[in-house]
Scaffold this motif. Structure first.
Motif, PDB file in Angstrom:
ATOM      1  N   ASP A   1       7.046  11.802   0.988  1.00  0.00           N
ATOM      2  CA  ASP A   1       5.692  12.133   0.553  1.00  0.00           C
ATOM      3  C   ASP A   1       4.909  10.843   0.309  1.00  0.00           C
ATOM      4  OD1 ASP A   1       6.439  14.742   0.659  1.00  0.00           O
ATOM      5  OD2 ASP A   1       6.226  15.147  -1.489  1.00  0.00           O
ATOM      6  N   LEU A   2       3.684  10.804   0.798  1.00  0.00           N
ATOM      7  CA  LEU A   2       2.759   9.714   0.511  1.00  0.00           C
ATOM      8  C   LEU A   2       1.557  10.315  -0.203  1.00  0.00           C
ATOM      9  CD1 LEU A   2       2.790   7.631   3.837  1.00  0.00           C
ATOM     10  CD2 LEU A   2       4.172   7.307   1.778  1.00  0.00           C
ATOM     11  N   GLY A   3       1.391   9.935  -1.467  1.00  0.00           N
ATOM     12  CA  GLY A   3       0.312  10.529  -2.241  1.00  0.00           C
ATOM     13  C   GLY A   3       0.454  12.031  -2.366  1.00  0.00           C
ATOM     14  N   GLY A   4       1.703  12.517  -2.368  1.00  0.00           N
ATOM     15  CA  GLY A   4       1.958  13.946  -2.481  1.00  0.00           C
ATOM     16  C   GLY A   4       1.871  14.695  -1.164  1.00  0.00           C
ATOM     17  N   ILE A   5       1.649  13.990  -0.061  1.00  0.00           N
ATOM     18  CA  ILE A   5       1.512  14.618   1.255  1.00  0.00           C
ATOM     19  C   ILE A   5       2.802  14.391   2.055  1.00  0.00           C
ATOM     20  CG2 ILE A   5       0.233  14.570   3.438  1.00  0.00           C
ATOM     21  CD1 ILE A   5      -2.178  13.523   1.806  1.00  0.00           C
TER      22      ILE A   5
ATOM     23  N   VAL B   1       0.836  -1.205   0.000  1.00  0.00           N
ATOM     24  CA  VAL B   1       0.000   0.000   0.000  1.00  0.00           C
ATOM     25  C   VAL B   1       0.868   1.252   0.000  1.00  0.00           C
ATOM     26  CG1 VAL B   1      -1.761   1.290   1.261  1.00  0.00           C
ATOM     27  CG2 VAL B   1      -1.875  -1.213   1.161  1.00  0.00           C
ATOM     28  N   VAL B   2       1.872   1.282   0.873  1.00  0.00           N
ATOM     29  CA  VAL B   2       2.753   2.445   0.939  1.00  0.00           C
ATOM     30  C   VAL B   2       3.546   2.599  -0.352  1.00  0.00           C
ATOM     31  CG1 VAL B   2       4.749   3.446   2.129  1.00  0.00           C
ATOM     32  CG2 VAL B   2       2.883   2.429   3.451  1.00  0.00           C
ATOM     33  N   ALA B   3       3.976   1.490  -0.928  1.00  0.00           N
ATOM     34  CA  ALA B   3       4.726   1.550  -2.184  1.00  0.00           C
ATOM     35  C   ALA B   3       3.910   2.203  -3.291  1.00  0.00           C
ATOM     36  CB  ALA B   3       5.153   0.142  -2.598  1.00  0.00           C
ATOM     37  N   GLY B   4       2.590   2.065  -3.231  1.00  0.00           N
ATOM     38  CA  GLY B   4       1.733   2.683  -4.237  1.00  0.00           C
ATOM     39  C   GLY B   4       1.532   4.171  -4.028  1.00  0.00           C
TER      40      GLY B   4
END
Length: 420
Positions: free
Chosen positions: A224-228, A201-204
């Motif tokens: 950044d995760l999903g740009g956050i 999930v995190v890799a995505g």
């Protein structure tokens, strides 16, 4: 039990699982009886409160916070889902803070048992704040971001006393000219993504080029995760691989939505979190740890760094040094028992009736389909395989001392260096 607690428990029990309520309510009943209920309007709320309610979260009082004990699935189902897929927990009630300055490590090492200076930058470890008697004020995960920045997370129920303890010693340190300052991260939320699918999930969500395969258990990285923008630590409280993610409050909801968009992720509450941590043999402060128990008695002597054992220059160090040299009279151990699940304060005795200990945490294990517990017994009865008895609601049940963790803990650990 108050009438309010009884009413809410009666509503929760049918949803807890398809086995008997006596078994299925293990973790939930422990939380309900120990934490109680209050008017939710008087409680503190995380940034995800409305998100929890909209997704069917059953909200309860936990350490003065309104948090979900479970969602639409049962606690049994939620626990096993985390072991096979991934679960997202809102743990924003916990207190994160940073210590900064060239003397930050020196200051902190006077209060905890760990070798913080010996950590590599971007790594962390479990540790304990101790008092003058060597008792555990709180257990904590400490991350050495770099030589002048330490990031620490402590328990919500200990927040006030922990911060008071730190501020008292900070004032003394500053009066001696030490360069150290504390920032409490009330502007950030904390999410825990746990389970074997967590890394997928995190890799995505990470940016191209971020390599999670070289990020090991207890490693810390801003990313950044999903740009956050987030602070990500590969750790957790379930016994599974996973990540604890510190995110600015303003982005907490967006991040939770991005994570739960993955079909392998389910929201999970306090009920399964308690079952998971008990199956993994992890302590709950206030149950299994307190200010009258030392790290040695609690089976946490491994958190006392080798370098720290040279001087024992932390609060209570002389007492802990003596315990390590001479041994202690009691030990924290695991149990498997028959009958109804053991609960906190259940008495442990020998087959001939001699009282030798007490249960501190107990529940029915959703994964093992049996009763498990942990507690403290006289050292002579701490060996795995020792047959004992446990009293539950006036009935004497069979129990046997069992090694912990009760389930495998597949942490993603750094490979051991090859032997020469």
């Amino acid at each position: 039990m108050s009438s309010a607690t009884r009413n809410v428990l009666s509503q929760l029990l049918p949803a807890l699982g398809r086995v008997g309520a006596q078994q299925a309510s293990g973790a939930a009943a422990s939380l309900l009886f120990n934490r109680g209920y209050a008017d939710l309007s008087s409680l503190k709320k995380t940034m995800l409160y409305d998100f929890h309610v909209a997704n069917g979260g059953k909200m309860v009082d936990f350490a003065g916070w309104a948090l979900p004990i479970q969602y639409k699935d049962s606690i049994m189902e939620s626990t096993t889902h985390c072991r096979s897929n991934a679960s997202l927990f809102d743990v924003s009630h916990m207190c994160g803070f940073s210590l900064k300055g060239k003397d930050a490590i020196k200051f902190l090492e006077g209060l905890v048992v760990g070798d913080i200076a010996g950590l590599k930058d971007g790594t962390g470890s479990l540790s304990a704040f101790t008092n003058e008697k060597g008792g555990i004020i709180d257990d904590t995960v400490i991350t050495k971001v770099n030589g002048s920045h330490i990031y620490t997370v402590v328990n919500a129920g200990c927040r006030d006393k922990d911060l008071a303890h730190l501020n008292k010693h900070l004032a003394a340190a500053k009066s001696k000219g030490l360069d150290v300052a504390m920032t409490v991260h009330d502007d950030r939320s904390l999410l825990a993504l746990q389970g074997p699918a967590a890394v997928e999930v995190v890799a995505g969500l990470v940016a191209p080029g971020v390599d999670l395969q070289t990020m090991y258990f207890s490693d810390f990285k801003p990313m950044d995760l999903g740009g956050i923008p987030c602070w990500v630590t590969r750790t957790g409280y379930t016994g599974e691989d996973g990540f604890e993610i510190s995110v600015p409050n303003s982005h907490a909801l967006a991040l939770a939505e991005k994570i739960t968009a993955n079909k392998r992720v389910r929201l999970a509450g306090l009920g399964p979190r308690d079952s998971l941590r008990l199956e993994a043999g992890l302590c709950l402060y206030g149950n299994d740890l307190n200010e009258d128990l030392t790290p040695v008695e609690a089976g946490l002597a491994w958190t006392i760094g080798k370098r720290r054992r040279e001087k024992f220059d932390f609060l209570g160090g002389d007492i802990i040094k003596k315990q390590l040299a001479e041994g202690v009279s009691k030990r924290r151990v695991g149990f498997v028992s028959t009958g109804a699940p053991a609960r906190q304060h259940s008495v442990v005795s020998t087959p001939d009736g001699k009282v030798v200990g007490e249960i501190t945490s107990g529940a029915y294990s959703p994964c093992l389909k049996k009763n498990i517990a942990m507690g403290y017994v006289d050292k002579d009865y701490a060996k795995a395989g020792t047959p004992l008895k446990v009293e539950v609601r006036g009935k004497i049940n069979d129990a046997v001392v069992t090694k912990m963790p009760f389930v495998p803990t597949p942490y993603y650990k750094r490979p051991e260096p090859a032997k020469k």
